[in-house]
Design a protein around this motif. Sequence first.
Motif, PDB file in Angstrom:
ATOM      1  N   ILE A 208       0.885  -1.202   0.066  1.00  0.00           N
ATOM      2  CA  ILE A 208      -0.007  -0.042   0.118  1.00  0.00           C
ATOM      3  C   ILE A 208       0.819   1.211   0.069  1.00  0.00           C
ATOM      4  N   VAL A 209       0.669   2.285  -1.096  1.00  0.00           N
ATOM      5  CA  VAL A 209       1.263   3.459  -0.893  1.00  0.00           C
ATOM      6  C   VAL A 209       0.292   4.461  -0.350  1.00  0.00           C
ATOM      7  N   GLY A 210       0.267   5.051   0.556  1.00  0.00           N
ATOM      8  CA  GLY A 210      -0.823   6.208   1.201  1.00  0.00           C
ATOM      9  C   GLY A 210      -0.482   7.452   0.338  1.00  0.00           C
ATOM     10  N   LEU A 241      -2.586   2.082  -4.100  1.00  0.00           N
ATOM     11  CA  LEU A 241      -2.722   3.553  -3.640  1.00  0.00           C
ATOM     12  C   LEU A 241      -3.883   3.786  -2.869  1.00  0.00           C
ATOM     13  N   LEU A 279      -4.353   3.856   8.045  1.00  0.00           N
ATOM     14  CA  LEU A 279      -3.865   4.069   6.798  1.00  0.00           C
ATOM     15  C   LEU A 279      -2.190   3.937   7.022  1.00  0.00           C
ATOM     16  N   SER A 283       0.384   1.356   5.459  1.00  0.00           N
ATOM     17  CA  SER A 283       1.008   1.662   4.141  1.00  0.00           C
ATOM     18  C   SER A 283       2.477   1.274   4.262  1.00  0.00           C
ATOM     19  N   THR A 284       2.925   0.937   3.073  1.00  0.00           N
ATOM     20  CA  THR A 284       4.624   0.820   2.974  1.00  0.00           C
ATOM     21  C   THR A 284       5.360   1.886   2.915  1.00  0.00           C
ATOM     22  N   MET A 286       4.486   6.729   2.549  1.00  0.00           N
ATOM     23  CA  MET A 286       3.517   7.878   2.166  1.00  0.00           C
ATOM     24  C   MET A 286       4.082   8.875   1.056  1.00  0.00           C
ATOM     25  N   LYS A 302       7.571   4.495   8.552  1.00  0.00           N
ATOM     26  CA  LYS A 302       7.113   4.674   7.114  1.00  0.00           C
ATOM     27  C   LYS A 302       7.925   5.713   6.759  1.00  0.00           C
TER      28      LYS A 302
END
Length: 372
Positions: A208-210, A241, A279, A283-284, A286, A302
């Motif tokens: 996940i990219v936030g 994303l 989130l 996430s991986t 941000m 992060k």
Amino acid sequence: MARRILTVFGTRPEAIKLFPLVHALRGDARFDSRVCVTGQHRGMLDQVLEIAGIVPDHDLDVMQPDQSLDALTARLLTGIGQVLDAERPDWVVVQGDTATAMCGALAAYYRKIPIAHVEAGLRSGNIYHPWPEEVNRRVIGTMARLHCAPTQTAADALRRENIDPAAIHVTGNTVIDALQWVTERIRHEPGLASGLAEIETRFAGKRIVGVTSHRRENFGDGMQAIAEAIRQIAARDDVALIFPVHLNPNVRSVMQAALAGLSNVALIEPLDYLHFARLLDISTLMLTDSGGVQEEAPALGKPVLVMRETTERPEGIVAGTARLVGTDCARIVTETNRLLDDAGAYAEMARAHNPFGDGRSAGRIAELLATE
């Protein structure tokens, strides 16, 4: 006799960073704590108030559709002034760099009420980045009696502006207090942050990219470039994303036009603080132009890519927890792919020391308000 402290805030970031202090003041018999909110971020502010269990003593509800900055400033200044005349506090506390903070400080100054500035001393060195926040901070700095600097870098910036060193105190950033508090709540009550469960299931197996983006200085070409970068990153089949899209139409219209319908991009409504903390946790990395995320995400390990030309939080850049990438589409994509593909580069950022606090900042500030 208890000192009357009026804490003034109006936006979601202010509320997040000040609720730990409001809690500390209300739990201390040395203080008569009062709260004034302006409603500069109406819905997002109310979410934080509910989570934190804070009922304001005054709510100015200043926002109007398409309101200009000068009109907003006038409403804030007169509205807060009326509250000050009614409350007659011993101290006024403001936080950060918003129009609410600047007007709260100015209204207090007009009445010769001492001002405590939480998160004092952040400087980008460019009065138009972030705009108008950089000038708001500088204005508050000329009037405050108590400067609660989150880091030594911020304290040094204040000294360079000839602020009395005795008035400057390195307290850490209350955002870390807030994040620790909310993370503990979620740990004990997971259902509080279950609203992302469907998206988490949909993106199972993907990194996940936030994303957050809302800066005024990025409106127009900058926002278009950010949207294109997200579209290109979304071409990868190993990532997804999640983007809580700001309500401002200068953000929402651009992102909807560029990204709606992409299978691994979730354009969602703005998140309350509990779900935003979730989130950050899932996430991986941000992508953001927000100030607060630069402080919060490193507390959870992060990496942060900052989609701005400058930052008033250089400590993260120096420490290695954040990297400035501006709004150049190619650079955003390149730096994101580097973190996703190079485990060593990722680990270097993820394991860097977070310079922004230890979770005990609110207590330090309360002690200063009791003794200054």
